[in-house]
Design an enzyme around this catalytic site. Sequence first.
Site, short mmCIF file in Angstrom:
data_model
loop_
_atom_site.label_atom_id
_atom_site.label_comp_id
_atom_site.label_asym_id
_atom_site.label_seq_id
_atom_site.Cartn_x
_atom_site.Cartn_y
_atom_site.Cartn_z
N ASP A 1 0.80 -1.22 0.00
CA ASP A 1 0.00 0.00 0.00
C ASP A 1 0.84 1.28 0.00
O ASP A 1 2.00 1.27 0.39
CB ASP A 1 -0.88 0.03 1.26
CG ASP A 1 -2.14 -0.80 1.10
OD1 ASP A 1 -2.19 -1.66 0.19
OD2 ASP A 1 -3.08 -0.59 1.89
N ASP A 2 0.20 2.34 -0.41
CA ASP A 2 0.68 3.73 -0.28
C ASP A 2 1.79 4.10 -1.26
O ASP A 2 2.38 5.16 -1.14
CB ASP A 2 1.23 4.04 1.14
CG ASP A 2 0.29 3.63 2.26
OD1 ASP A 2 -0.93 3.50 2.01
OD2 ASP A 2 0.79 3.43 3.39
N HIS B 1 -5.67 3.42 -4.25
CA HIS B 1 -5.63 3.62 -2.80
C HIS B 1 -5.79 5.12 -2.47
O HIS B 1 -5.22 5.61 -1.50
CB HIS B 1 -4.32 3.06 -2.24
CG HIS B 1 -4.25 2.94 -0.74
ND1 HIS B 1 -5.23 2.35 0.02
CD2 HIS B 1 -3.29 3.34 0.14
CE1 HIS B 1 -4.87 2.39 1.30
NE2 HIS B 1 -3.72 3.00 1.39
N HIS C 1 -4.61 9.89 0.49
CA HIS C 1 -4.80 9.09 1.69
C HIS C 1 -5.68 9.69 2.79
O HIS C 1 -5.37 9.58 3.98
CB HIS C 1 -3.42 8.70 2.26
CG HIS C 1 -3.40 7.33 2.90
ND1 HIS C 1 -3.72 7.11 4.22
CD2 HIS C 1 -3.09 6.13 2.39
CE1 HIS C 1 -3.59 5.82 4.49
NE2 HIS C 1 -3.22 5.20 3.39
N TYR D 1 -6.67 3.39 5.20
CA TYR D 1 -6.89 2.85 6.56
C TYR D 1 -7.92 1.71 6.58
O TYR D 1 -8.36 1.28 7.64
CB TYR D 1 -7.34 3.95 7.55
CG TYR D 1 -6.53 5.21 7.45
CD1 TYR D 1 -5.25 5.29 7.99
CD2 TYR D 1 -7.05 6.33 6.79
CE1 TYR D 1 -4.50 6.45 7.87
CE2 TYR D 1 -6.31 7.49 6.66
CZ TYR D 1 -5.04 7.55 7.21
OH TYR D 1 -4.29 8.70 7.07
N HIS E 1 3.83 -2.81 2.94
CA HIS E 1 4.11 -1.47 2.41
C HIS E 1 5.49 -1.44 1.74
O HIS E 1 6.47 -1.87 2.36
CB HIS E 1 4.07 -0.44 3.54
CG HIS E 1 2.73 -0.39 4.23
ND1 HIS E 1 2.41 -1.24 5.27
CD2 HIS E 1 1.65 0.38 4.01
CE1 HIS E 1 1.17 -0.98 5.66
NE2 HIS E 1 0.68 -0.01 4.92
NI NI Z 1 -2.60 3.27 3.20
#
Ligand code: NI
Length: 225
Positions: free
Chosen positions: A31-32, A81, A85, A122, A175
């Site tokens: 993610d991210d 995603h 965020h 989240y 991540h």
């Molecule tokens: Ni995230």
Amino acid sequence: MTLAPAPAFAQQEKKEPVDCTQVKCIALTFDDGPGKYAGTLLDTLKKYDAKATFFLEGQYVKSRPAYVKRMAAEGHELGNHSYSHPDFTKIEAGAVKNEIQKTQDAVKKAAGVEPKLLRPPYGMADLATSDVAAEFGMPMILWTAGSQDWSSKNVEAIQKQTLAVAKPNGIILMHDWVKQTVDGMPALIKTLKNKGYHLVTVSDVIKNEKLEPGDIFPVPAGWEQ
Ligand code: NI
């Protein structure tokens, strides 16, 4: 929105068809990103012929488009995603829509493909989020377990936690901005393969779930349809 002519992209690698009802599958998700260690991670995945799913953050797709292009070209799955965020349950539906659209556009520009899966930041979603996801034709994908990599930032702890929660058709949250995750990936992949796992994309493991746009998977405790 103006559609620019599609640039010529290298043909996607042919994926070996994997039937996750017949073999042990697991989906590692990052993610991210693309995070700053994405290049090293992609090298490792390529070396061990493992596929992964990247739930990308639009702002980093914009700043690191080459990684996104490479992810698609090497057969990994790209998910949305959000752009920056935010917690989708704390902003207006219009803002959620904008976050998703900007990321779709950024990924399309970078890699020539559009994400078909949404992972809300989240893992926070409500019925309004579900409606917006449905408008984009995307199910919302959470995870069956986390590696806790963002918290431990320790190679051994990340491996131990991931192996403890690994299960057939599991979807593992990780991540690619956590250096220790990327550093420990060769050993982790080797161990998972020794345990008989095929490292596949999220779409491979959810193939038989018959998810509709706006559905959430796995369904979190307390989620009301
Ligand atoms: Ni995230």
